[in-house]
Structures are given as structure tokens and as C-alpha cells.
Scaffold this motif. Structure first.
Motif, short mmCIF file in Angstrom:
data_model
loop_
_atom_site.label_atom_id
_atom_site.label_comp_id
_atom_site.label_asym_id
_atom_site.label_seq_id
_atom_site.Cartn_x
_atom_site.Cartn_y
_atom_site.Cartn_z
N MET A 136 0.57 -1.26 -0.05
CA MET A 136 -0.06 0.00 -0.17
C MET A 136 0.30 1.45 -0.13
O MET A 136 2.17 1.49 0.76
N PHE A 137 0.31 1.88 -0.90
CA PHE A 137 0.96 3.40 -0.82
C PHE A 137 0.40 4.36 -0.61
O PHE A 137 -0.45 4.65 -1.56
N PRO A 138 1.09 5.14 0.39
CA PRO A 138 -0.22 6.36 0.66
C PRO A 138 0.31 7.59 -0.25
O PRO A 138 0.74 7.34 -0.76
N LYS A 139 -1.60 8.00 -0.24
CA LYS A 139 -1.37 9.64 -1.16
C LYS A 139 -0.37 10.69 -1.21
O LYS A 139 -0.61 10.73 0.78
N VAL A 140 0.03 11.21 -1.59
CA VAL A 140 1.51 12.55 -1.45
C VAL A 140 1.16 13.48 -1.95
O VAL A 140 0.84 13.18 -3.69
N SER A 141 0.65 14.96 -1.22
CA SER A 141 0.35 15.97 -2.27
C SER A 141 1.36 17.01 -1.87
O SER A 141 1.85 17.35 -1.37
N ILE A 142 1.46 16.87 -3.55
CA ILE A 142 2.69 18.04 -4.17
C ILE A 142 2.39 19.20 -4.53
O ILE A 142 1.91 19.55 -5.09
N ILE A 143 2.38 20.42 -3.17
CA ILE A 143 1.82 21.69 -2.43
C ILE A 143 3.16 22.26 -4.05
O ILE A 143 3.60 22.63 -3.12
N ILE A 144 2.49 23.49 -4.93
CA ILE A 144 2.92 24.10 -5.77
C ILE A 144 2.72 25.23 -5.81
O ILE A 144 1.40 25.83 -6.53
N PRO A 145 3.16 26.36 -4.81
CA PRO A 145 2.22 27.97 -4.91
C PRO A 145 3.17 28.66 -5.57
O PRO A 145 4.28 27.73 -6.61
N PHE A 146 2.58 29.29 -6.56
CA PHE A 146 3.04 29.70 -7.89
C PHE A 146 2.63 31.26 -8.44
O PHE A 146 1.50 31.60 -8.58
N TYR A 147 3.52 31.65 -8.09
CA TYR A 147 3.46 33.35 -8.44
C TYR A 147 4.54 33.83 -9.71
O TYR A 147 5.19 34.17 -9.70
N ASN A 148 3.83 34.43 -10.82
CA ASN A 148 4.31 35.41 -12.44
C ASN A 148 6.34 34.17 -11.71
O ASN A 148 7.75 34.66 -12.23
N CYS A 149 6.65 33.15 -11.90
CA CYS A 149 7.38 32.29 -12.39
C CYS A 149 7.67 31.75 -13.14
O CYS A 149 7.16 30.95 -13.35
N SER A 150 8.80 31.65 -13.72
CA SER A 150 9.32 31.49 -15.81
C SER A 150 9.78 29.99 -14.58
O SER A 150 10.00 29.24 -16.40
N TYR A 151 10.12 29.72 -14.29
CA TYR A 151 10.65 28.06 -13.84
C TYR A 151 9.21 27.19 -13.11
O TYR A 151 9.45 26.09 -13.43
N VAL A 152 8.14 27.87 -13.73
CA VAL A 152 7.33 26.49 -13.53
C VAL A 152 6.98 25.39 -13.98
O VAL A 152 6.67 24.35 -12.71
N GLN A 153 7.40 25.50 -14.71
CA GLN A 153 7.52 24.62 -15.41
C GLN A 153 8.09 22.97 -15.22
O GLN A 153 7.98 21.74 -15.66
N GLN A 154 9.19 23.41 -15.03
CA GLN A 154 10.38 22.78 -14.30
C GLN A 154 9.93 21.42 -12.66
O GLN A 154 10.28 20.58 -12.48
N ALA A 155 9.53 22.87 -12.30
CA ALA A 155 8.31 22.30 -10.88
C ALA A 155 7.95 21.69 -11.04
O ALA A 155 8.02 20.10 -10.63
N VAL A 156 6.51 21.10 -11.76
CA VAL A 156 5.74 20.81 -12.65
C VAL A 156 6.31 19.75 -13.03
O VAL A 156 6.56 17.91 -12.67
N GLU A 157 6.74 19.46 -13.62
CA GLU A 157 7.25 18.26 -14.28
C GLU A 157 8.06 17.23 -13.00
O GLU A 157 7.95 15.94 -13.57
N SER A 158 8.90 18.29 -12.01
CA SER A 158 9.62 17.19 -11.09
C SER A 158 8.95 16.58 -10.63
O SER A 158 9.15 15.83 -10.41
N ALA A 159 7.84 17.28 -9.88
CA ALA A 159 6.77 17.06 -9.60
C ALA A 159 5.82 15.35 -9.93
O ALA A 159 5.55 14.06 -9.64
N LEU A 160 5.72 15.74 -11.18
CA LEU A 160 4.76 14.70 -11.99
C LEU A 160 6.02 13.50 -12.72
O LEU A 160 5.04 12.65 -12.65
N ASN A 161 7.03 13.78 -12.48
CA ASN A 161 8.06 12.62 -12.40
C ASN A 161 8.77 11.47 -11.64
O ASN A 161 10.21 10.96 -11.63
#
Length: 238
Positions: A1-26
Motif C-alpha cells: 500500500m502506498f499512501p497518497k502524497v500531495s505535492i503543493i506548488i505555490p506559483f506567482y509569476n515564476c518563469s521556472y514553474v514548468q520545471q517544478a511541475v515536471e519534477s513533481a509529475l516525474n
């Protein structure tokens, strides 16, 4: 059993947000959800479009990182919460390694080390964080000197956060430091995993670069408030 982990990404005008999201999804861990909380951005939100089918996207009026975290946590379906700033990124095994570590120790909270990188991902300071043994009492003692916990390295049971209350929006730059003091005083043991599992970025628009006077003022306020309470508590651990 793998408990669910929620990754919270606060975002405000950040040009690097794609890399953060991809690292979370991967992440190699098999049971995650990624929640991006847009704190009233007027730049770079279009970069999230390719990921909308794979993430939960929440938009709100601008109120600061604490308010974005609080909203993300309130929407989270996971048993555990991880926080990722939109200009940083997780290494692929971050969640998997940390969950295994916490399971071994029956821990409710853990944090790790990190590399400090520049805008082009060059490592400026490897292993930038304070290193500890696995004795959580060392972490308590260090809080009498400073804050050893990078918020984007944490993994914590959601129920623990709910017990101590939300991140304090009045601490605009040090809401994390305030939360760590409150968790420690509640009896939460902070376990340190001696691995680098995130890259923490410095750049011209980073809050830690732009608002140092305000940050130092808030730090002094929090340390004056909490350290007298923490000292006697630490003595009871020995």
C-alpha cells in the motif's frame, strides 16, 4: 500500500514553474497528486497549459505564499504533504526515498538536504543544508541557533499540520520558520534524511534575494517569541 502524497506548488509569476511541475509529475513514487496554487499571477501562467490534465490547478487572489499553501493543503487528498516552490525542483526519487525513510522510523515529519543552484542549474553550494545524525534531538537544539529546515525538502503527515493550524499569513516571508517552531512545541519530532533530494534555486526575482531586510526582521521576531519556550522543552528531551 502506498499512501497518497500531495505535492503543493505555490506559483506567482515564476518563469521556472514548468520545471517544478515536471519534477513533481516525474516522481518514482506511485501515488501522488500535484496541486498548483496560482496566487494571482499575471505572468507565465500559460506555461501550465500542457499539464492541466495531470494536475489540480487552483487560482486565487494574491495573498502570499502562506495563503497559497493553506489553500493547497485544504484541497489535498493525500495523507502526506510535500511543498515545492515554483522555482525549485525535486529529484525523481525524492518522495519515494523520503516515504521509505519515514516508514522505517514511524515518523510524521522529515526533511532532507539540498543543492543550492543558480538560474542555469549550476551547483553553487553542494549539500547546502546543515547535516545531522538521525537523532532528532540535534534538530531541536539547532533551532536555538537558526532554521535548519528548507521548506521544500519536507514531507509531513497532513494530520500533523491540521493539528497545529495553518501557515501564518502575517509572517509573509518566514511562515515556514513559524510553522517549524509550532510543530516542535507540539511535540512533533523532525527527522533528518541525509540525502540531497531537491535543487534550490537562487535568481534575481527570488524572494530570498529581494526581501532580505524584511526577512531578517521577521526572523528576529519569531526567535524572540519562540526560543524562550523551546529551551525548557528541549531540556525535557534529555
Amino acid at each position: 500500500m502506498f499512501p497518497k502524497v500531495s505535492i503543493i506548488i505555490p506559483f506567482y509569476n515564476c518563469s521556472y514553474v514548468q520545471q517544478a511541475v515536471e519534477s513533481a509529475l516525474n516522481q518514482t513514487y506511485p501515488n501522488i497528486e500535484v496541486i498548483v496554487v496560482d496566487d494571482g499571477s499575471f505572468k507565465h501562467a500559460y506555461k501550465l497549459r500542457p499539464y492541466l490534465k495531470d494536475i489540480t490547478y487552483v487560482r486565487k487572489a494574491n495573498g502570499g505564499t502562506a495563503t497559497a499553501l493553506n489553500l493547497g493543503i485544504s484541497r489535498a487528498k493525500g495523507d502526506y504533504i510535500a511543498w515545492l516552490s515554483s522555482d525549485d525542483y525535486f529529484l525523481p526519487e525524492k518522495i519515494e526515498r523520503q516515504m521509505a525513510f519515514m516508514k522505517e522510523r514511524n515518523a510524521d515529519f522529515s526533511f532532507t538536504n539540498y543543492h543550492y543552484i543558480d538560474k542555469d542549474e549550476n551547483i553553487l553550494i553542494p549539500w547546502c543544508g546543515k547535516r545531522f545524525t538521525n537523532d532528532y534531538r540535534e534538530v531541536y537544539l539547532y533551532f536555538l541557533q537558526g532554521n535548519p529546515v528548507n521548506g521544500c525538502t519536507i514531507l509531513v503527515k497532513k494530520s500533523i499540520l491540521e493539528e497545529v493550524g495553518e501557515f501564518d499569513p502575517s509572517c509573509r516571508y518566514t511562515h515556514d520558520y513559524d510553522m517549524w517552531f509550532r510543530l516542535l512545541l507540539s511535540g512533533c519530532h523532525m527527522h533528518y534524511l541525509d540525502e540531497v533530494l531537491i535543487h534550490f534555486r537562487t535568481h534575481e526575482e527570488a524572494g530570498t534575494s529581494k526581501f532580505q531586510p524584511q526577512i531578517q526582521e521577521e526572523i528576529l521576531m519569531l526567535e524572540t517569541k519562540y526560543r524562550p519556550l523551546l529551551g525548557p522543552y528541549i531540556l525535557g528531551l534529555y
